[in-house]
Design an enzyme around this catalytic site. Structure first.
Site, PDB file in Angstrom:
ATOM      1  N   PHE A   1      31.873  31.026 -10.202  1.00 19.75           N
ATOM      2  CA  PHE A   1      32.082  29.901 -11.119  1.00 19.75           C
ATOM      3  C   PHE A   1      33.027  30.381 -12.209  1.00 19.75           C
ATOM      4  CE2 PHE A   1      30.442  26.930 -14.517  1.00 19.75           C
ATOM      5  CZ  PHE A   1      30.918  25.785 -13.914  1.00 19.75           C
TER       6      PHE A   1
ATOM      7  N   THR B   1      -3.788  -5.603   0.392  1.00 15.05           N
ATOM      8  CA  THR B   1      -3.158  -4.292   0.628  1.00 15.05           C
ATOM      9  C   THR B   1      -3.963  -3.510   1.669  1.00 15.05           C
ATOM     10  OG1 THR B   1      -4.286  -3.086  -1.143  1.00 15.05           O
ATOM     11  CG2 THR B   1      -2.271  -4.261  -1.743  1.00 15.05           C
ATOM     12  N   ASP B   2      -5.243  -3.817   1.789  1.00 15.08           N
ATOM     13  CA  ASP B   2      -6.049  -3.173   2.829  1.00 15.08           C
ATOM     14  C   ASP B   2      -5.567  -3.583   4.227  1.00 15.08           C
ATOM     15  OD1 ASP B   2      -8.429  -1.449   3.325  1.00 15.08           O
ATOM     16  OD2 ASP B   2      -9.063  -3.237   4.430  1.00 15.08           O
TER      17      ASP B   2
ATOM     18  N   ARG C   1      28.086  35.848  -7.222  1.00 17.76           N
ATOM     19  CA  ARG C   1      26.749  35.482  -7.715  1.00 17.76           C
ATOM     20  C   ARG C   1      25.930  34.970  -6.538  1.00 17.76           C
ATOM     21  NH1 ARG C   1      27.267  29.454 -10.654  1.00 17.76           N
ATOM     22  NH2 ARG C   1      28.160  28.449  -8.838  1.00 17.76           N
TER      23      ARG C   1
ATOM     24  N   ASN D   1      21.169  23.626  -9.345  1.00 12.07           N
ATOM     25  CA  ASN D   1      21.673  24.998  -9.277  1.00 12.07           C
ATOM     26  C   ASN D   1      20.555  25.902  -9.801  1.00 12.07           C
ATOM     27  OD1 ASN D   1      23.261  27.255  -9.118  1.00 12.07           O
ATOM     28  ND2 ASN D   1      24.515  26.783 -10.923  1.00 12.07           N
TER      29      ASN D   1
ATOM     30  N   VAL E   1      28.924  24.641  -7.307  1.00  9.46           N
ATOM     31  CA  VAL E   1      27.984  23.790  -6.573  1.00  9.46           C
ATOM     32  C   VAL E   1      28.642  22.430  -6.335  1.00  9.46           C
ATOM     33  CG1 VAL E   1      25.734  22.641  -6.681  1.00  9.46           C
ATOM     34  CG2 VAL E   1      25.971  24.983  -7.516  1.00  9.46           C
ATOM     35  N   GLN E   2      29.413  21.947  -7.344  1.00  8.66           N
ATOM     36  CA  GLN E   2      30.052  20.641  -7.220  1.00  8.66           C
ATOM     37  C   GLN E   2      30.944  20.595  -5.980  1.00  8.66           C
ATOM     38  OE1 GLN E   2      29.533  22.251 -10.102  1.00  8.66           O
ATOM     39  NE2 GLN E   2      29.442  20.851 -11.843  1.00  8.66           N
TER      40      GLN E   2
ATOM     41  N   HIS F   1      18.933  29.159 -10.810  1.00  8.15           N
ATOM     42  CA  HIS F   1      19.576  30.394 -11.275  1.00  8.15           C
ATOM     43  C   HIS F   1      18.763  31.644 -10.936  1.00  8.15           C
ATOM     44  CE1 HIS F   1      22.232  27.675 -13.326  1.00  8.15           C
ATOM     45  NE2 HIS F   1      21.256  27.200 -14.082  1.00  8.15           N
TER      46      HIS F   1
ATOM     47  N   LYS G   1       0.871  -1.186   0.000  1.00  9.54           N
ATOM     48  CA  LYS G   1       0.000   0.000   0.000  1.00  9.54           C
ATOM     49  C   LYS G   1       0.902   1.227   0.000  1.00  9.54           C
ATOM     50  CE  LYS G   1      -4.506   0.204   0.684  1.00  9.54           C
ATOM     51  NZ  LYS G   1      -5.389  -0.500  -0.260  1.00  9.54           N
TER      52      LYS G   1
HETATM   53  O1  LIG Z   1      28.404  25.773  -9.819  1.00 13.86           O
HETATM   54  C1  LIG Z   1      28.178  25.622 -11.023  1.00 13.86           C
HETATM   55  N1  LIG Z   1      28.473  24.427 -11.628  1.00 13.86           N
HETATM   56  C2  LIG Z   1      28.268  24.194 -12.959  1.00 13.86           C
HETATM   57  O2  LIG Z   1      28.557  23.067 -13.473  1.00 13.86           O
HETATM   58  C3  LIG Z   1      27.703  25.253 -13.710  1.00 13.86           C
HETATM   59  N2  LIG Z   1      27.346  25.363 -15.019  1.00 13.86           N
HETATM   60  C4  LIG Z   1      26.840  26.617 -15.178  1.00 13.86           C
HETATM   61  O3  LIG Z   1      26.365  27.056 -16.270  1.00 13.86           O
HETATM   62  N3  LIG Z   1      26.857  27.312 -14.008  1.00 13.86           N
HETATM   63  C5  LIG Z   1      27.410  26.473 -13.071  1.00 13.86           C
HETATM   64  N4  LIG Z   1      27.640  26.632 -11.748  1.00 13.86           N
END
Ligand SMILES: O=c1[nH]c(=O)c2[nH]c(=O)[nH]c2[nH]1
Length: 300
Positions: A165, A63-64, A182, A256, A229-230, A258, A18
Site C-alpha cells: 500500500f 407466521t406459524d 505486507r 482489511n 484491497v480496493q 490488520h 417467520k
Molecule cells: O489496501 C489498503 N487500502 C486502504 O485504503 C488502506 N488504508 C490503510 O490504512 N491501509 C490500507 N490498505
C-alpha cells in the site's frame, strides 16, 4: 416489495413472516447421501392493513403456518435442489396459495457442511463443517416480477506476501509507512445478482467462489501483487462479470484485517516479515458494487 398502504394522512409499510426457520434436507442418491442445512426467513407483503389498524386478523397467514410451509416444501422437493430454486418455489407457493399476498421475500443461509474424504475417497454419508456460509435471496411479486441474488459470507482469506500500500495521502495525521510487503487478510462478504437463470445455481455458485479465490490469490506459484484491497476487490468483481454472463452486478465487502508487525528494538527484536500481532478491530472497511451499465431498473 416496498410500497405502503394509506392510513389517514400517513402511509403504513408492513410485512410479516417467520425468521430463521432451520431445516436440514437429506437426499438419498443410492448409497450416497446429499445433505443441506438451511436457515430460511420468509416475509410476506399482503393486504392485511386491517390487522394493524382494526385488530382484524381475518387475512393474516399465521407466521406459524409460514414456518410449516417451509417444511412442507422441503418434504416435497424429492430431487437435490439449490437454495435459489427452493426460495423461488417457496415464494411462488405463497403467491399462488393466498390471494391477499402480493409480494414475498425469502432469505436463505446454507451452513457449510462439506462431504468428508477419507483416504482420498469421498465418504457416502459423512460431513464436516467448513467455514464460509452461502446466502441467497428471492424477491417475487404477484404481477410476475422475480429477482434472485446469491452470495457468500465469512469467506476468510489471507496471503502472507504480494501485497502493499503506497502513494496514499500523507498529512499531519499520517503515521502509516508505505510498504510493498505486507500480509493481506479479509473476511469477505459478497452478494451477486442474476439477470438470467443460470443452468445450475450450485455450479454457478462454485464457479463464482473459485473466481473470487483465484483473483484474490493469483496463481499457486508466484501469486499476484495487490497494490491495495480496493484494487483487488475491483478485479475480483470484474472477473465475475466477465466470466458469468447471467450475473448483472457484484457487491463485495472486504474488511482489511490488520496483522501488525512486531518490532521491539530495545530488546533486540526486529521485524523481518515474520512475527505479527493479529487484530480484529479496528479494521479497514472497504466495499463496492460493480454492475453492468444500462440495466433495466428493477420493479422490486
Ligand atoms: O489496501 C489498503 N487500502 C486502504 O485504503 C488502506 N488504508 C490503510 O490504512 N491501509 C490500507 N490498505
Amino acid at each position: 416489495m416496498a410500497t405502503g398502504d394509506s392510513v389517514g394522512d400517513c402511509e403504513l409499510e408492513h410485512q410479516h413472516g417467520k425468521a430463521r426457520v432451520r431445516v436440514a434436507r437429506v437426499w438419498h442418491e443410492g448409497s450416497s447421501h446429499v445433505m443441506v442445512e438451511w436457515s430460511v426467513s420468509v416475509s410476506l407483503r399482503s393486504k392485511t392493513l386491517a390487522a394493524y389498524t382494526e385488530g382484524d386478523n381475518s387475512a393474516i397467514v399465521a407466521t406459524d403456518t409460514i414456518k410449516n410451509t417451509v417444511y412442507v416444501l422441503a418434504k416435497r422437493c424429492s430431487e437435490t435442489t439449490s437454495m435459489e430454486e427452493f426460495g423461488t418455489q417457496l415464494a411462488e407457493l405463497f403467491l399462488n396459495t393466498y390471494s391477499q399476498v402480493t409480494g414475498v421475500r425469502v432469505n436463505l443461509t446454507q451452513r457449510p457442511w462439506e462431504r468428508v474424504s477419507l483416504d482420498n475417497t469421498p465418504h457416502e454419508h459423512g460431513f464436516k463443517l467448513g467455514s464460509e456460509n452461502r446466502t441467497a435471496q428471492v424477491l417475487a411479486t404477484k404481477d410476475g416480477n422475480h429477482k434472485v441474488t446469491a452470495g457468500i459470507s465469512d469467506l476468510s482469506l489471507l496471503k502472507t506476501t504480494k501485497s502493499g500500500f503506497e502513494g496514499f495521502v500523507r498529512d499531519k495525521n499520517t503515521l502509516l509507512p508505505e510498504t510493498r510487503e505486507r500480509m493481506m487478510a479479509s473476511s469477505i462478504r459478497s452478494v451477486w445478482s442474476y439477470s438470467k437463470t443460470p443452468l445450475d445455481y450450485n455450479e454457478t455458485h462454485a464457479k463464482v467462489k473459485n473466481i473470487l479465490l483465484s483473483t484474490f490469490f493469483g496463481p499457486s506459484r508466484g501469486g499476484v501483487y495487490s497494490p491495495s484491497v480496493q484494487n483487488t476487490l475491483y478485479l475480483m468483481a470484474k472477473e465475475v462479470l466477465l466470466r458469468v454472463p447471467e450475473i448483472e452486478s457484484v457487491y463485495l465487502n472486504m474488511p482489511n484485517i490488520h496483522f501488525l508487525p512486531v518490532n521491539m528494538p530495545s530488546i533486540g527484536i526486529q521485524f523481518k516479515d515474520d512475527v505479527y500481532l493479529p487484530t480484529d478491530e479496528p479494521h479497514g472497511s472497504i466495499e463496492a458494487t460493480l454492475q453492468r451499465k444500462n440495466l433495466p431498473t428493477s420493479k422490486l
